[in-house]
Structures are given as C-alpha cells and as structure tokens.
Design an enzyme around this catalytic site. Sequence first.
Site, short mmCIF file in Angstrom:
data_model
loop_
_atom_site.label_atom_id
_atom_site.label_comp_id
_atom_site.label_asym_id
_atom_site.label_seq_id
_atom_site.Cartn_x
_atom_site.Cartn_y
_atom_site.Cartn_z
N ASP A 1 58.31 26.02 9.73
CA ASP A 1 58.20 27.48 9.80
C ASP A 1 57.07 28.03 8.94
OD1 ASP A 1 60.12 28.08 11.70
OD2 ASP A 1 61.75 27.96 10.24
N ASP B 1 61.56 27.64 18.65
CA ASP B 1 61.01 28.54 17.62
C ASP B 1 59.64 28.09 17.13
OD1 ASP B 1 63.78 28.12 17.80
OD2 ASP B 1 64.20 28.88 15.81
N1 GLY Z 1 64.11 30.37 13.73
C1 GLY Z 1 65.48 30.39 13.44
C2 GLY Z 1 66.17 31.56 14.00
O1 GLY Z 1 65.66 32.26 14.83
O2 GLY Z 1 67.29 31.79 13.56
#
Ligand code: GLY
Length: 364
Positions: A86, A147
């Site tokens: 992330d 994601d």
């Molecule tokens: N990227 C993790 C979520 O959207 O909770």
Amino acid sequence: MSNWIDSAIGHAVTRVHGIASVVTAFPHITERHEWRTTPDGVWTGGFWAGLLWLSYERTRDEKTLELAVSYTDRLLPRVNDTHNHDLGFMFFPSAIEGWKVTGATNYRDAALQAARSLAGQFNQEAGFIPGWGFFGGADWSGSVLIDTLMNLPLLVWAVQQGADPSLMTVVQRHTATALAYHLRADGSVFHVYKFDPATGKPLGGDTYQGLAPDSSWARGQSWAITGLANLAAMTGNDEYLQASQRVADYFMSKLPADGVPPWDFMADGPAEPKDASASAIASYGLLKLHRITGEHRHLERATRLLEALATSCGNRSGEGGEGGVLLHSTADLPHRLGIDESTMYGDYYYLKSLMALKRVSGHA
Ligand code: GLY
C-alpha cells in the site's frame, strides 16, 4: 449545481479540522464514531495527510499547512517498508502532494524511495505484487488483492520522474495478471485471487472483506475502477481504460435506488450496512474516466454518486462534532471492524472527488 458541492466541501473541511483537534496520531477508522488511531499510519496514514493537504488547498490557513507537513513528515520512515503493497496509498496523497504544494524535494525523494520499496515486492516468477506477506498468522504471499491496482500509479509517477524504467514493467505485468484473473465476465472483480507464489499457477478467486469468494465486495469494485482509470490516465493504455469502464458499468448497474452501495453487491437488502467509501472512491474514478474520454455519462454518474453521498452520508456535525467526514462506510464486515462508520479512505476520496467535481463544473 455548485451550491450543494460548495456546501458539501465546506462541511467536509470543517470536519477535517474537527478530527485534527481530537487526534494526536493517524486516524484510521471509527468505532461508535470515535477515531481509532495508529502511531505509524498503517496503510491509511497517507489519506489523513492527504485530507490535510486538500483542506489547505481550500482554506490556505497556516495551521492546516503545519499539520499537513507534520503528518507527512511522520510517515516518511515508512518509505523503506518492503512488506507493504500500500505504499502508493501512503505516499501519493501525502509526500507527492506535499512536494507539489511546497516544492520540498525531500518529499519527492521519499516518494521515489517508496516506489523502489514497492517494486521490490514484485514476484518476478509469478508476475505480481502480493497483497500481504505474513498477516494474521497466515502466508499470503500467493494472494493478489484488487486494491493493489491503486498503488501502481506510484511506480508510473516514479518512472516519469526519472526512476529505473523497469518499474514500468512491474506495472504492466501486475496489471496484466489482475486483468486476466480478477476481472470477471460480467465486469465485476474478485477481491483476492490466489496463485502458487513459486510458479504463478492460478488457484482461484477468493475474498477477505467480501461476502464470499465469488461475491462483489463493493469497495473492491471501486478500487478496480479508480486504479485502472488512474493507470489509463497516466499511461494512455486503452486496455486499462476499457477495463475500468467495464467495472464502472457493473458498479452502476448494481447501485440501489438511493445511490449508495451496500458493503457487498451480493448482500443488498434493507438490513445490510452501506459502504459510502466505495461510492466516494468510484466517483473519483468516474471523474478520471470523464477526463480521459470526455464522455458526459461518466460525469453524470460521478455527480449522481456524490450528490447521494452529500445528501445521506456527509457528516454535518460541525467542528465540535464526532465521527469522520463521511458516515455509513464499512471497513471490514466479516471481521466486524468499522461497520456503518467512517474510514480515512472514504473521507479522503469524498473530499478529493468533491473538489475535482467542483473544478469540472467550472466553479473552481
Ligand atoms: N485496501 C483495503 C481496504 O479497502 O479495506
């Protein structure tokens, strides 16, 4: 159109100031409308710094600038985190935005280092960046999250800034994997797809935060729309653009009459919690699609989503109130976290989209 947008932005910025007055660490999600904070910003710290930079863009007040700088600075030790897919979420809204606003080159350097740390997590044999390494006692090294598409623009930006062009190969190979396996025939996407991490052999679709492996977790659909739209805008790749539009068509076709998605499109019903954050994220992707294609339908859809959010989910409780900018988001229903609450990602994309819509509608 500008009145409701201005009013929603005003309420949002007021609430950002309210949150800033009650937290001393990074707000993550709320429980019973109280912020749960983390010292290092886990994966959401960039959104808090980003909300402060957005608020500063609106108000130009020194106190907000100081806070934006302070929280961005506090994230910088994370640039070397090589167990975190992330890093785009962490450093695009914070360091890159801060560099654009202040010209501080240490922010640009930090974001470049974060890009190298992200690219270093690419599994060359299998062709993807795994979602998590070890998490919750389990090995996730073969699990790819939808994601992650949102984090790849950090790599594209880095190459545009002169970083090693091999980072673009990571973007191309990871996105090719996602388009081949996450994207389904009806335009929806799996949240997770599992592979043998040694060989890249596909094992099947799965979920972590959705209702079921083959369901349509609402926020996952949004990450796909906006991740692919961002990548299309930055690279000019038509395949990414077409895929983003397909997921957007799916998302809009499943939207309930009140214009706010349920937490999972296969869990729709009056008793099911909403996920306003999914809509906030998708609206930003739709505005990107509008910018790339010039097609009015994308602008209409983004406006519909944002107006529904402003009407029923925007927090108008003022600076002394409680909760986040955006109410009725759901962080993780299966694990009973942040259900019908506020989340940093929902709050960030809501304000970012409102400000982008204001620019498009000619009232910047
Ligand atoms: N990227 C993790 C979520 O959207 O909770």
